[in-house]
Design a protein around this motif. Structure first.
Motif, PDB file in Angstrom:
ATOM      1  N   ALA A  83      -4.566   9.814   9.412  1.00 57.45           N
ATOM      2  CA  ALA A  83      -4.504   9.181   8.219  1.00 57.45           C
ATOM      3  C   ALA A  83      -5.259   7.919   8.150  1.00 57.45           C
ATOM      4  O   ALA A  83      -5.040   7.712   6.726  1.00 57.45           O
ATOM      5  N   ALA A  84      -5.040   7.253   8.474  1.00 53.04           N
ATOM      6  CA  ALA A  84      -5.992   5.661   8.726  1.00 53.04           C
ATOM      7  C   ALA A  84      -7.578   5.702   8.413  1.00 53.04           C
ATOM      8  O   ALA A  84      -8.155   5.001   8.585  1.00 53.04           O
ATOM      9  N   ALA A  85      -8.230   6.882   8.530  1.00 55.98           N
ATOM     10  CA  ALA A  85      -9.129   7.231   9.103  1.00 55.98           C
ATOM     11  C   ALA A  85     -10.293   7.004   7.617  1.00 55.98           C
ATOM     12  O   ALA A  85     -11.174   6.216   8.242  1.00 55.98           O
ATOM     13  N   GLU A  86      -9.828   7.109   6.490  1.00 55.77           N
ATOM     14  CA  GLU A  86     -10.420   6.727   5.223  1.00 55.77           C
ATOM     15  C   GLU A  86     -10.214   5.301   4.720  1.00 55.77           C
ATOM     16  O   GLU A  86     -10.132   5.916   3.511  1.00 55.77           O
ATOM     17  N   LEU A  87      -9.036   4.650   4.903  1.00 53.94           N
ATOM     18  CA  LEU A  87      -8.329   3.897   4.237  1.00 53.94           C
ATOM     19  C   LEU A  87      -8.974   1.837   4.939  1.00 53.94           C
ATOM     20  O   LEU A  87      -9.541   2.156   5.486  1.00 53.94           O
ATOM     21  N   HIS A  88      -9.297   1.496   3.602  1.00 51.24           N
ATOM     22  CA  HIS A  88      -9.855   0.035   3.503  1.00 51.24           C
ATOM     23  C   HIS A  88      -8.770  -0.479   2.885  1.00 51.24           C
ATOM     24  O   HIS A  88      -8.769  -0.093   1.633  1.00 51.24           O
ATOM     25  N   LEU A  89      -9.208  -1.954   3.799  1.00 54.06           N
ATOM     26  CA  LEU A  89      -8.359  -2.869   3.082  1.00 54.06           C
ATOM     27  C   LEU A  89      -9.191  -3.778   1.446  1.00 54.06           C
ATOM     28  O   LEU A  89     -10.485  -4.022   2.118  1.00 54.06           O
ATOM     29  N   SER A  90      -8.736  -4.305   1.133  1.00 56.86           N
ATOM     30  CA  SER A  90      -9.048  -5.205   0.139  1.00 56.86           C
ATOM     31  C   SER A  90      -9.537  -6.068   0.515  1.00 56.86           C
ATOM     32  O   SER A  90      -9.007  -6.658   2.000  1.00 56.86           O
ATOM     33  N   ARG A 104       0.158  -1.008   0.183  1.00 59.25           N
ATOM     34  CA  ARG A 104      -0.170   0.077  -0.104  1.00 59.25           C
ATOM     35  C   ARG A 104       0.771   1.192  -0.135  1.00 59.25           C
ATOM     36  O   ARG A 104       0.308   2.783  -0.433  1.00 59.25           O
ATOM     37  N   GLY A 105       2.063   1.006   0.355  1.00 58.92           N
ATOM     38  CA  GLY A 105       2.528   2.258   0.784  1.00 58.92           C
ATOM     39  C   GLY A 105       2.665   2.975   1.701  1.00 58.92           C
ATOM     40  O   GLY A 105       3.033   4.482   1.504  1.00 58.92           O
ATOM     41  N   VAL A 106       2.200   2.538   2.849  1.00 62.39           N
ATOM     42  CA  VAL A 106       1.221   3.467   3.404  1.00 62.39           C
ATOM     43  C   VAL A 106       2.644   2.593   5.280  1.00 62.39           C
ATOM     44  O   VAL A 106       2.642   1.996   5.374  1.00 62.39           O
ATOM     45  N   PRO A 107       2.150   3.452   6.488  1.00 62.43           N
ATOM     46  CA  PRO A 107       2.979   2.732   7.521  1.00 62.43           C
ATOM     47  C   PRO A 107       2.305   1.447   8.526  1.00 62.43           C
ATOM     48  O   PRO A 107       1.392   1.145   7.870  1.00 62.43           O
ATOM     49  N   LEU A 108       2.985   0.326   8.893  1.00 58.93           N
ATOM     50  CA  LEU A 108       1.991  -0.497   9.456  1.00 58.93           C
ATOM     51  C   LEU A 108       0.960  -0.585  10.097  1.00 58.93           C
ATOM     52  O   LEU A 108      -0.325  -1.112  10.589  1.00 58.93           O
ATOM     53  N   SER A 109       1.592   0.832  10.599  1.00 61.20           N
ATOM     54  CA  SER A 109       0.188   1.757  11.882  1.00 61.20           C
ATOM     55  C   SER A 109      -0.753   1.515  11.136  1.00 61.20           C
ATOM     56  O   SER A 109      -2.195   1.209  11.663  1.00 61.20           O
ATOM     57  N   GLN A 110      -1.122   1.868   9.785  1.00 56.62           N
ATOM     58  CA  GLN A 110      -2.270   2.387   9.341  1.00 56.62           C
ATOM     59  C   GLN A 110      -3.016   1.046   9.041  1.00 56.62           C
ATOM     60  O   GLN A 110      -4.269   1.486   8.945  1.00 56.62           O
ATOM     61  N   VAL A 111      -2.183   0.516   8.305  1.00 52.34           N
ATOM     62  CA  VAL A 111      -2.770  -0.549   8.274  1.00 52.34           C
ATOM     63  C   VAL A 111      -4.116  -1.660   9.048  1.00 52.34           C
ATOM     64  O   VAL A 111      -4.621  -2.462   8.808  1.00 52.34           O
ATOM     65  N   ALA A 112      -3.123  -2.047  10.274  1.00 55.03           N
ATOM     66  CA  ALA A 112      -3.565  -2.443  11.694  1.00 55.03           C
ATOM     67  C   ALA A 112      -4.938  -1.782  11.968  1.00 55.03           C
ATOM     68  O   ALA A 112      -5.935  -1.865  13.000  1.00 55.03           O
TER      69      ALA A 112
END
Length: 343
Positions: A300-307, A264-272
């Motif tokens: 920054a993870a507020a609107e991140l959704h995983l596939s 994703r090119g994002v920090p681990l924390s945002q994915v978690a």
């Protein structure tokens, strides 16, 4: 920022909640105010505290911040908790009417408000009948001191009992559960998640980054160093750190998390954070930051959704360890039943 309803209520809250356990302890008042300002600026409207956070100082900091910003109270959904000792007397703890009456009034004074939106039992009290606690909650709702009751750190049977008693006695319902929940701690999925889904109770996960583990700052078989809680205070929590470090599952989860984050090119924390935010029954994820920089990273993870593929990868790597019975295959088979002739 995205929004959901608070459990089965119509009150709308941001999918990220600003946790304030660091206020007055690891975060100075200046830093705490900066966090509150940034959180609201980014669309957050849900703030969680407790009377025991810095022994009342967290609530006082929030209260002074609210007083300095007229009109802000009406924009926020404020949650606090009571249960643990705030004094030395035998009745200065628990979920009794005696203690909670004093605790709630003291929290309202420190916050400088007439009511809180969510008042939570901070943990189960084995000495107090839950009927007494639920009766207090109902009276506090009718008195206009709280809008909704919630609980934290309950077990499955405790939450189910509280929910059913409130319903059948016509009392204010329990609308939220605040448990520890993250990629390394998924045990609430054994029973609590099902209770919440069946009863319309919203989950508010605390420690979504597992005390910093899911940021990637710890390395296999290396003692923590640098600007981390354990690095700055090696004597605190090292036993728990060593136990988690020794588990192969921990590093399996970290490998999967790093793989998804790099993709994703994002920090681990945002994915978690994105993973836990989209779990069933989750209403809002409680962020706990020591610095403004940490908060910015989390927001920054507020609107991140995983596939679906990314979620399955993390689900499989973090699958909780189950015993043979009642949660393992033999236990599941005991409770299974299908119609004759069905596939």
């Amino acid at each position: 920022m995205e929004y959901r309803t608070l459990g089965s209520t119509g009150t709308v809250v941001s999918t990220q909640c600003l946790g304030t356990m660091t206020f007055g302890n690891e975060s100075s008042e200046e830093v705490s105010w900066a966090q509150l300002d940034r959180f609201v600026e980014r669309g957050g409207n849900f703030v969680d505290t407790a009377d025991v956070y810095s022994r009342g100082v967290s609530e006082e900091i929030i209260g002074r911040w609210l007083a300095a910003r007229p009109g802000m109270r009406d924009r926020l959904v404020i949650a606090t908790k009571g249960r643990f000792p705030m004094g030395e007397g035998p009745n200065d703890a628990g979920l009794t009417r005696t203690h909670l009456t004093r605790a709630l009034d003291a929290s309202l004074r420190r916050l400088g408000v007439e009511s809180v939106d969510l008042y939570q039992a901070h943990a189960w009290d084995p000495l107090t009948p839950i009927e007494e606690t639920l009766g207090f909650f109902d009276d506090a709702v009718r008195a206009g001191k709280i809008r909704y009751p919630g609980v934290s750190n309950f077990l499955g049977w405790q939450l189910q009992k509280a929910s059913l008693l409130a319903r059948f006695r016509g009392l204010a319902p329990v609308v939220t559960l605040q448990p520890q929940y993250n990629l390394l701690v998924r045990d609430i999925e054994f029973e609590l998640v099902d209770v919440c889904r069946n009863e319309g109770i919203g989950i508010l996960p605390w420690s979504p980054l597992a005390g910093g583990w899911l940021t990637g700052k710890y390395r296999r078989d290396q003692d923590p160093t640098g600007a981390t809680r354990l690095g700055e205070d090696p004597g605190r929590g090292m036993e728990a750190y060593a136990a988690r470090n020794a588990q192969e599952r921990t590093w399996r989860v970290m490998d999967a998390l790093r793989e998804v984050a790099e993709g994703r090119g994002v920090p681990l924390s945002q994915v978690a954070l994105a993973w836990v935010a989209d779990r069933p029954a989750v209403t809002s994820v409680i962020l706990g930051a020591r610095t403004l920089e940490q908060l910015d990273d989390n927001l920054a993870a507020a609107e991140l959704h995983l596939s679906d593929k990314e979620t399955v990868r993390l689900d499989e790597a973090s699958a909780p360890v189950v015993s043979v019975y009642p949660y393992g295959v033999p236990g599941v088979q005991q409770r299974s039943r299908t119609l004759p002739g069905s596939a």
